[in-house]
Motif scaffolding. Structure first.
Motif, PDB file in Angstrom:
ATOM      1  N   UNK A  41      27.120  59.811  24.426  1.00 50.37           N
ATOM      2  CA  UNK A  41      27.871  58.564  24.582  1.00 50.37           C
ATOM      3  C   UNK A  41      28.268  58.014  23.232  1.00 50.37           C
ATOM      4  N   UNK A  42      27.904  56.773  22.997  1.00 44.66           N
ATOM      5  CA  UNK A  42      28.218  56.107  21.722  1.00 44.66           C
ATOM      6  C   UNK A  42      27.108  56.402  20.722  1.00 44.66           C
ATOM      7  N   UNK A  43      27.073  57.634  20.243  1.00 45.02           N
ATOM      8  CA  UNK A  43      25.983  58.089  19.380  1.00 45.02           C
ATOM      9  C   UNK A  43      26.041  57.405  18.025  1.00 45.02           C
ATOM     10  N   UNK A  44      24.885  56.908  17.559  1.00 46.19           N
ATOM     11  CA  UNK A  44      24.737  56.282  16.249  1.00 46.19           C
ATOM     12  C   UNK A  44      23.836  57.189  15.407  1.00 46.19           C
ATOM     13  N   UNK A  45      24.400  57.989  14.502  1.00 50.11           N
ATOM     14  CA  UNK A  45      23.593  58.955  13.755  1.00 50.11           C
ATOM     15  C   UNK A  45      22.794  58.363  12.603  1.00 50.11           C
ATOM     16  N   UNK A  46      22.861  57.065  12.371  1.00 48.46           N
ATOM     17  CA  UNK A  46      22.232  56.477  11.189  1.00 48.46           C
ATOM     18  C   UNK A  46      20.719  56.705  11.135  1.00 48.46           C
ATOM     19  N   UNK A  47      20.057  56.740  12.277  1.00 50.29           N
ATOM     20  CA  UNK A  47      18.608  56.930  12.259  1.00 50.29           C
ATOM     21  C   UNK A  47      18.216  58.362  11.900  1.00 50.29           C
ATOM     22  N   UNK A  48      19.152  59.292  11.972  1.00 51.63           N
ATOM     23  CA  UNK A  48      18.867  60.655  11.508  1.00 51.63           C
ATOM     24  C   UNK A  48      18.558  60.634  10.014  1.00 51.63           C
ATOM     25  N   UNK A  49      19.256  59.774   9.275  1.00 53.85           N
ATOM     26  CA  UNK A  49      18.990  59.652   7.847  1.00 53.85           C
ATOM     27  C   UNK A  49      17.614  59.018   7.597  1.00 53.85           C
TER      28      UNK A  49
END
Length: 143
Positions: A41-49
């Motif tokens: 969906x509205x993926x927020x990749x910031x937490x991968x960092x």
């Protein structure tokens, strides 16, 4: 300062740094966490960092630990003895992931969010503590 007082002071400092890091990274915001978990969906990749940074810090810590004969404020390292991946570990991991996805919290950020006074956070922490208590009474005692 005696050893016990030093351990308590160090634990308080480490907990404060950890809580600050959780707050700064957005891990205390369940909407951001759910956005990271919503890969279709509205993926927020910031937490991968955030996770990559945590793995990097942990890797450095483990490498330093391997060169020490003992911790600074204890007589020995207390590392887990179990190394087997079994059904209980996989089931517990799946349960943790499902709960994290549904609530947007895991234990650390939930405890760090308690001072915000939000009812949803308090409900999560109470049910988490209840789940831990039930586990300890039913699973740990049955061994």
């Amino acid at each position: 300062m005696n050893n016990r007082a030093a351990r308590v002071a160090l634990a308080l400092i480490c907990g404060a740094v950890f809580g600050f890091g959780l707050s700064l990274s957005g891990m205390m915001n369940p909407i951001r966490v759910r956005g990271f978990l919503d890969i279709f969906g509205a993926w927020d990749p910031s937490l991968a960092f955030v996770m990559a940074g945590a793995v990097g810090v942990a890797t450095v810590g483990v490498r330093i630990m391997r060169h020490l004969s003992r911790p600074v404020l204890d007589t020995e390292f207390h590392l887990p003895a179990a190394r087997r991946i079994d059904g209980r570990l996989i089931g517990g991991t799946a349960l943790f992931g499902i709960g994290w996805g549904m609530a947007g919290f895991c234990p650390g950020p939930a405890l760090a969010s308690l001072p915000l006074g939000l009812p949803a956070v308090a409900a999560f922490v109470v049910t988490m503590a209840l789940g831990m208590t039930v586990h300890d009474r039913l699973v740990v005692r049955s061994k």
